[in-house]
Design an enzyme around this catalytic site. Structure first.
Site, PDB file in Angstrom:
ATOM      1  N   LYS A   1       0.845  -1.202   0.000  1.00  0.00           N
ATOM      2  CA  LYS A   1       0.000   0.000   0.000  1.00  0.00           C
ATOM      3  C   LYS A   1       0.880   1.252   0.000  1.00  0.00           C
ATOM      4  O   LYS A   1       2.078   1.174   0.285  1.00  0.00           O
ATOM      5  CB  LYS A   1      -0.913  -0.021   1.223  1.00  0.00           C
TER       6      LYS A   1
ATOM      7  N   ARG B   1     -10.881   0.090  14.679  1.00  0.00           N
ATOM      8  CA  ARG B   1     -10.776   0.853  13.432  1.00  0.00           C
ATOM      9  C   ARG B   1     -11.856   0.398  12.457  1.00  0.00           C
ATOM     10  O   ARG B   1     -12.826   1.095  12.227  1.00  0.00           O
ATOM     11  CB  ARG B   1      -9.371   0.679  12.850  1.00  0.00           C
TER      12      ARG B   1
ATOM     13  N   HIS C   1      -6.496  -7.386  12.877  1.00  0.00           N
ATOM     14  CA  HIS C   1      -5.251  -6.614  12.904  1.00  0.00           C
ATOM     15  C   HIS C   1      -4.798  -6.420  14.347  1.00  0.00           C
ATOM     16  O   HIS C   1      -5.561  -5.936  15.179  1.00  0.00           O
ATOM     17  CB  HIS C   1      -5.495  -5.259  12.232  1.00  0.00           C
TER      18      HIS C   1
ATOM     19  N   ARG D   1       0.819 -10.706   6.930  1.00  0.00           N
ATOM     20  CA  ARG D   1       0.794  -9.483   6.120  1.00  0.00           C
ATOM     21  C   ARG D   1       1.983  -8.598   6.477  1.00  0.00           C
ATOM     22  O   ARG D   1       1.905  -7.726   7.330  1.00  0.00           O
ATOM     23  CB  ARG D   1      -0.518  -8.721   6.365  1.00  0.00           C
TER      24      ARG D   1
ATOM     25  N   TYR E   1      15.757  30.547   7.518  1.00  0.00           N
ATOM     26  CA  TYR E   1      14.600  31.313   7.997  1.00  0.00           C
ATOM     27  C   TYR E   1      14.578  31.386   9.528  1.00  0.00           C
ATOM     28  O   TYR E   1      14.912  30.416  10.209  1.00  0.00           O
ATOM     29  CB  TYR E   1      13.302  30.628   7.548  1.00  0.00           C
TER      30      TYR E   1
ATOM     31  N   CYS F   1      14.341  24.133   4.530  1.00  0.00           N
ATOM     32  CA  CYS F   1      13.491  24.923   3.637  1.00  0.00           C
ATOM     33  C   CYS F   1      12.674  23.978   2.741  1.00  0.00           C
ATOM     34  O   CYS F   1      12.776  22.768   2.856  1.00  0.00           O
ATOM     35  CB  CYS F   1      14.328  25.844   2.762  1.00  0.00           C
ATOM     36  N   MET F   2      11.882  24.552   1.857  1.00  0.00           N
ATOM     37  CA  MET F   2      11.030  23.708   1.009  1.00  0.00           C
ATOM     38  C   MET F   2      11.860  22.823   0.074  1.00  0.00           C
ATOM     39  O   MET F   2      11.549  21.640  -0.103  1.00  0.00           O
ATOM     40  CB  MET F   2      10.083  24.583   0.187  1.00  0.00           C
ATOM     41  N   ASP F   3      12.919  23.389  -0.516  1.00  0.00           N
ATOM     42  CA  ASP F   3      13.668  22.664  -1.545  1.00  0.00           C
ATOM     43  C   ASP F   3      15.146  22.493  -1.227  1.00  0.00           C
ATOM     44  O   ASP F   3      15.867  21.878  -2.005  1.00  0.00           O
ATOM     45  CB  ASP F   3      13.576  23.433  -2.878  1.00  0.00           C
TER      46      ASP F   3
HETATM   47  C1  LIG Z   1      -0.496  -1.749   6.907  1.00  0.00           C
HETATM   48  C2  LIG Z   1      -1.086  -3.012   7.377  1.00  0.00           C
HETATM   49  C3  LIG Z   1      -0.287  -4.157   7.548  1.00  0.00           C
HETATM   50  C4  LIG Z   1       1.222  -4.121   7.428  1.00  0.00           C
HETATM   51  O1  LIG Z   1       1.762  -3.622   8.631  1.00  0.00           O
HETATM   52  P1  LIG Z   1       3.336  -3.610   8.866  1.00  0.00           P
HETATM   53  O2  LIG Z   1       3.477  -3.175  10.276  1.00  0.00           O
HETATM   54  O3  LIG Z   1       3.894  -2.624   7.911  1.00  0.00           O
HETATM   55  O4  LIG Z   1       3.821  -4.982   8.604  1.00  0.00           O
HETATM   56  C5  LIG Z   1      -0.904  -5.348   7.856  1.00  0.00           C
HETATM   57  N1  LIG Z   1      -2.241  -5.412   8.020  1.00  0.00           N
HETATM   58  C6  LIG Z   1      -3.032  -4.331   7.898  1.00  0.00           C
HETATM   59  C7  LIG Z   1      -4.494  -4.465   8.105  1.00  0.00           C
HETATM   60  C8  LIG Z   1      -2.488  -3.095   7.599  1.00  0.00           C
HETATM   61  O5  LIG Z   1      -3.276  -2.027   7.506  1.00  0.00           O
END
Ligand SMILES: *Cc1c(COP(=O)(O)O)cnc(C)c1O
Length: 386
Positions: free
Chosen positions: A39, A134, A166, A225, A269, A316-318
């Site tokens: 993601k 969540r 999760h 995951r 700045y 700074c920005m850049d």
């Molecule tokens: C982002 C996410 C992960 C991955 O988490 P990491 O800590 O980067 O391994 C796994 N499951 C869900 C639901 C997530 O949103």
């Protein structure tokens, strides 16, 4: 060598990612397979590049946060299974079917609406909220949760293939947090048992993220995951990992200008930095618009010719300025903002610790303006320029 703007760029090292995958595999038990979480543009590393790399080393499952990210993977030729971890509006039912993407059911209402909207079967994994607060089905008992799942399974045009949850504190080994994690795990395991008892045998049950797969590896989770660790960073910078991973991204930028500043000179700045002696200052062409946080002003360091050089004054920005006194720096030299030079290393995790965030936010925040230079065993294989 392909030409690209060297002003500021990120190197994405594929060989390091390949080795990370092997190290992560060594943590897994039984038949648990890695689901590569790509993601947010693969945490800033370029999702298409990383997904192709992961597929090339045998990873068959991918996770993203939304349908656009999922479709990008299909465009990149990814054949594996793709799960959207977050909410997808039922308006996208047709796309989900067409692109063969697995959708997360985030609530019973979501399931009903998706079922009504779908003209053909949509593949789903049902999310269960066991303590993250969540998204997901939240019930007091596993029995009630299993009943809710049964109802969802009976809905038309939903093809439920798994359940998942999760873990919210798997990156902490404090006693209370360990109890919390085990409770989360045991809750979903119980739901799974109850479903089995009712003759409902789904293909997938998964509850491990990077921290979970590391500290709570469990063969009962069909998938793990993994996100952050694939990219070589830690879920929790303070907690050592049992395997040595390599950060996949290095960040570099060019020195534009070097000058001597007399004692009493101000830099940047707001005049927040005043030289307390004569110093040599270098201006580097990277700033907060590139994702280098302004919160690192006068805090962080960069590497120049293998030596640490402190950021002076406000980012700074850049551009930003660093103190290169005693370093043989000149315009055109490349500074390492994140990465290693000799024995010195600056990691995204370390930068994060300097301003109260996590490495995840540092790499995700590297902006679009930064070209991604893809490197495999020291050779440039691709340049992705905005
Ligand atoms: C982002 C996410 C992960 C991955 O988490 P990491 O800590 O980067 O391994 C796994 N499951 C869900 C639901 C997530 O949103």
């Amino acid at each position: 060598m392909q030409k690209f703007l060297k002003r500021a760029y990120a190197e994405i090292h594929l060989d390091r990612a390949r080795r990370n995958v092997e190290k992560i595999r060594s943590l897994l038990k039984g038949d648990t397979e890695i689901m590569a979480v790509v993601k947010a543009n693969a945490y800033g590393h370029d999702d298409k590049t990383m997904a192709r790399l992961f597929e090339s080393v045998g990873i068959r499952y991918f996770a993203v946060s939304n349908i656009h990210e999922a479709v990008r993977l299909r465009e990149a030729g990814i054949k594996g299974e793709i799960l959207i971890l977050g909410y997808t509006s039922p308006e996208y039912a047709a796309e989900l079917s067409r692109e063969n993407i697995i959708n997360a059911i985030v609530s019973e209402e979501h399931a009903r609406n998706l079922s009504l909207a779908a003209q053909s079967p949509v593949r789903c994994h049902i999310k269960i909220d066991t303590g993250m607060g969540r998204i997901g089905i939240r019930e007091d008992t596993p029995e009630k949760c299993a009943e809710a799942i049964e109802e969802i399974i009976s809905l038309k045009n939903l093809k439920v293939e798994g359940i998942f949850t999760h873990l919210s504190v798997a990156d902490s080994l404090d006693k209370g947090d360990v109890e919390y994690t085990l409770h989360q795990r045991d809750f979903i395991l119980k739901v799974w048992e109850i479903l089995k008892g009712k003759g409902i045998n789904l293909t997938h049950l998964h509850f491990l993220n990077s921290a979970g797969g590391t500290y709570y590896s469990d063969e009962r989770s069909t998938l793990a995951r993994f996100g952050i660790m694939l990219y070589g960073l830690c879920p929790n910078y303070c907690l050592p990992l049992p395997v040595k991973l390599e950060p996949v991204m290095d960040l570099k930028a060019e020195i534009a200008y070097v000058e001597t500043l007399k004692k009493g000179s101000f830099v940047s700045y707001g005049r927040t930095f005043e030289a307390d002696r004569d110093i040599k200052a270098a201006t580097i062409t990277i700033g907060y618009a590139d994702g280098y946080s302004r919160l690192l002003s006068s805090k962080a360091e960069v590497l120049v010719h293998g030596k640490r050089a402190k950021v002076i004054g406000r980012v700074c920005m850049d551009q930003m300025m660093v103190d290169v006194t005693g370093i043989d720096a000149k315009a055109g030299d490349i500074a390492t903002i994140i990465g290693k030079e000799g024995n010195e290393e600056i990691t995204a995790d370390y930068l994060a610790s300097l301003y109260g965030t996590i490495g995840y936010e540092v790499v995700c925040g590297i902006s679009k303006r930064i070209p991604r230079v893809v490197i495999d065993n020291g050779e440039i294989v691709d340049v992705l320029e905005y």
